[in-house]
Write a protein that holds these residues in place. Structure first.
Motif, PDB file in Angstrom:
ATOM      1  N   ASP A   1       0.702  -0.936  -0.332  1.00 37.72           N
ATOM      2  CA  ASP A   1      -0.161  -0.199   0.028  1.00 37.72           C
ATOM      3  C   ASP A   1       0.761   1.294  -0.173  1.00 37.72           C
ATOM      4  O   ASP A   1       2.334   1.246  -0.420  1.00 37.72           O
ATOM      5  CB  ASP A   1      -1.279   0.285   0.817  1.00 37.72           C
TER       6      ASP A   1
ATOM      7  N   ASP B   1      -5.906   4.548  10.338  1.00 42.50           N
ATOM      8  CA  ASP B   1      -4.842   4.837   9.872  1.00 42.50           C
ATOM      9  C   ASP B   1      -3.608   4.696  10.887  1.00 42.50           C
ATOM     10  O   ASP B   1      -2.633   3.885  10.828  1.00 42.50           O
ATOM     11  CB  ASP B   1      -4.914   6.284   9.298  1.00 42.50           C
TER      12      ASP B   1
ATOM     13  N   GLU C   1     -18.344  -0.561   8.587  1.00 42.17           N
ATOM     14  CA  GLU C   1     -17.402  -0.859   7.990  1.00 42.17           C
ATOM     15  C   GLU C   1     -16.791   0.574   6.632  1.00 42.17           C
ATOM     16  O   GLU C   1     -16.164   1.091   6.528  1.00 42.17           O
ATOM     17  CB  GLU C   1     -17.575  -2.069   6.743  1.00 42.17           C
ATOM     18  N   ARG C   2     -18.383   0.433   6.116  1.00 43.19           N
ATOM     19  CA  ARG C   2     -18.385   2.470   5.309  1.00 43.19           C
ATOM     20  C   ARG C   2     -17.848   3.373   6.343  1.00 43.19           C
ATOM     21  O   ARG C   2     -16.960   4.375   6.509  1.00 43.19           O
ATOM     22  CB  ARG C   2     -19.008   2.044   4.295  1.00 43.19           C
TER      23      ARG C   2
ATOM     24  N   LEU D   1     -15.539   3.641   8.927  1.00 39.83           N
ATOM     25  CA  LEU D   1     -13.861   3.585   9.315  1.00 39.83           C
ATOM     26  C   LEU D   1     -13.318   4.315   7.305  1.00 39.83           C
ATOM     27  O   LEU D   1     -12.385   4.433   8.398  1.00 39.83           O
ATOM     28  CB  LEU D   1     -13.531   2.145   9.312  1.00 39.83           C
ATOM     29  N   GLN D   2     -14.529   4.774   6.985  1.00 39.03           N
ATOM     30  CA  GLN D   2     -13.352   5.525   5.366  1.00 39.03           C
ATOM     31  C   GLN D   2     -13.473   7.169   5.676  1.00 39.03           C
ATOM     32  O   GLN D   2     -14.341   7.243   6.104  1.00 39.03           O
ATOM     33  CB  GLN D   2     -14.442   5.099   4.724  1.00 39.03           C
ATOM     34  N   ARG D   3     -12.862   7.191   5.021  1.00 39.52           N
ATOM     35  CA  ARG D   3     -12.563   8.541   4.805  1.00 39.52           C
ATOM     36  C   ARG D   3     -13.771   9.457   4.433  1.00 39.52           C
ATOM     37  O   ARG D   3     -14.586   9.240   3.030  1.00 39.52           O
ATOM     38  CB  ARG D   3     -10.949   9.281   4.264  1.00 39.52           C
TER      39      ARG D   3
ATOM     40  N   ALA E   1     -11.462   7.716  10.855  1.00 40.23           N
ATOM     41  CA  ALA E   1     -10.793   7.759   9.143  1.00 40.23           C
ATOM     42  C   ALA E   1      -9.166   7.461   9.526  1.00 40.23           C
ATOM     43  O   ALA E   1      -7.856   6.871   9.352  1.00 40.23           O
ATOM     44  CB  ALA E   1     -10.809   7.667   8.667  1.00 40.23           C
TER      45      ALA E   1
ATOM     46  N   GLN F   1     -16.775   9.443   5.455  1.00 35.66           N
ATOM     47  CA  GLN F   1     -17.835   9.047   5.223  1.00 35.66           C
ATOM     48  C   GLN F   1     -18.736   8.727   7.283  1.00 35.66           C
ATOM     49  O   GLN F   1     -17.924   8.801   7.794  1.00 35.66           O
ATOM     50  CB  GLN F   1     -18.155   7.457   5.497  1.00 35.66           C
TER      51      GLN F   1
END
Length: 461
Positions: A199, A422, A396-397, A399-401, A418, A403
């Protein structure tokens, strides 16, 4: 359907095997069969020679000295019936089975051989004929024939033997092709697994021991990683610079708004100034989160230090307890020793983001509890509230930026969780969104490897 590289290699390698092995099997069968038939014909010819040696001339008359025992010996065979015939140059029968005369070849000279196939009483035969010098102007003829039982049995045995051998050979070749293809493509599989684990935080050059054919591909990937690393670094630097540059004017603007609220002003301006104040606070928080995100992603080169999550939580409490009281929220702490290795400023940022989320979304008069501890080689830190929480299907969503949960209230930007995720990954840990007590609210749990011993002293930036 597009075949994989492995399937294509197997197909192209198996094609010649499928073509060559049957051809080789048929050629081997023909060679063995012809050799065996030649031996059987030679045995049939030996019988003819034995009969030729028994031709005698007495008183000007030709005869064959064959006793009953000799006749039985000549005709003995465990599988086939044997026929023979001896004729003088004029074609008169001297000894044997007269019915063979119909199968006699013509124009046979002295010492000439003739082998062929025929039928007698509907039964197939193999025949051998020999022109024999019997002291006359023309040669005598000796014929020997036998049925085809042992030849048919031999043919069946050869077919079975060659068939089994060729089938086994084909299976071994197919296995060898499959094994060679798998082993030959193993470096590609290893490269694929290695690329799956990469990544933006792991862009170091690939250095696998691979065949020469793969080295250009490895070099191309390494150049790509170098470009990605440069682009990611430039993006993080820009984000950090932009966030840092925004903080000063936003702080100044917030100060001016506070002063405007303290100075005498028109009552109708009060709501506008309050809205401006909230907007500036939100913008300042967003700038701070963007800066935190850049710091979480960047490789600062700072070595991991021995820390204690309990001390980090105690430090954060000094700033957040007054905020919780002002917001009418019950903020409590249940802290135990949780030694870890990491970067203190990042772990504090993680906890502050979790607390900010709880204060923003749990609502007034909510109850928030910060806990930490360690067990079984794992240190943990969690923040639990009794607010509306996040639906399981949306966690789960979330945890995304950028969101947020569908039931989220307030003016959050959707970056807090998020950023915390990280930071958790940077420390080799995990971040889980769980149900709160009695399935109410939200419990966010950080789990990371515990250090060997607890740490004394304050956590350092």
């Amino acid at each position: 359907m597009i075949l994989s590289l492995k399937q294509r290699l197997l197909a192209w390698l198996m094609l010649p095997v499928l073509l060559a092995v049957p051809l080789a099997g048929w050629s081997l069968y023909r060679l063995m069969h012809e050799t065996a038939i030649s031996w059987l014909d030679q045995a049939l010819g030996d019988t003819a020679l034995a009969l030729a040696s028994l031709i005698r001339e007495r008183d000007g008359q030709l005869g064959v000295e064959v006793s009953g025992a000799t006749d039985r010996a000549l005709r003995f065979d465990r599988q086939d019936r044997i026929y023979y015939l001896v004729r003088d140059p004029q074609g008169r029968l001297l000894q044997g089975d007269a019915q063979l005369a119909a199968l006699a070849p013509s124009g046979l000279a002295r010492g000439d051989w003739s082998f062929g196939d025929g039928r007698l009483a509907g039964e197939p035969l193999r025949l051998a004929a020999l022109g024999v010098d019997c002291g006359q102007a023309e040669p005598c003829m000796v014929q020997v024939a036998e049925t085809l039982h042992k030849r048919d049995a031999l043919r069946a045995q050869l077919l079975a033997m060659v068939g089994l051998g060729i089938t086994g050979l084909a299976a071994l070749l197919a296995l060898a092709v499959w094994w060679a293809t798998r082993e030959g493509l193993r470096p590609l599989d290893q490269l694929s697994h290695e690329l799956e684990r990469r990544d933006l935080d792991r862009l170091e050059p690939l250095q696998p021991a691979v065949a020469a054919e793969l080295r250009p591909l490895i070099a191309a990937f390494n150049r790509l990683f170098e470009r990605l690393g440069s682009a990611a670094s430039a993006q993080r630097q820009f984000l950090a610079n932009a966030a840092h540059q925004l903080r000063t004017p936003l702080t100044s603007l917030r100060t001016e708004i506070d002063l405007a609220l303290l100075e005498p002003h028109d009552a109708q301006m009060e709501p506008l100034l309050k809205r401006l104040q909230k907007s500036v606070d939100r913008s300042a928080r967003l700038a701070q989160q963007m800066l935190s995100m850049a710091r979480a992603e960047a490789d600062t080169g700072e070595p991991a230090r021995m820390l204690d999550l309990r001390e980090i939580a105690a430090q954060v409490a000094e700033d957040w307890v007054p905020r919780a009281l002002a917001a009418g929220v019950d903020l409590g702490f249940e802290l135990q020793a949780a030694p870890v290795r990491g970067q203190g400023f990042l772990l504090r940022e993680l906890l502050e983001n979790l607390l900010h989320n709880s204060l923003s979304y749990a609502g007034a008069r909510a109850r928030i509890t910060v806990r930490c501890g360690s067990a079984a080689g794992e240190a943990w830190l969690e923040v639990e509230d009794n607010g509306p929480g996040i639906a399981t299907a949306e966690r789960e969503r979330a945890l995304q930026r950028f969101q947020r949960g569908s039931t989220a209230q307030g003016l959050g930007s959707g970056l807090g969780l998020a950023i915390a995720l990280d930071i958790a990954r940077r420390h080799g840990g995990t971040l889980a969104l769980l149900d709160g007590a009695q399935a109410q609210g939200l419990r966010v749990r950080l789990s990371m490897p515990a250090a060997a011993s607890a740490v004394s002293g304050r956590a350092n930036q």
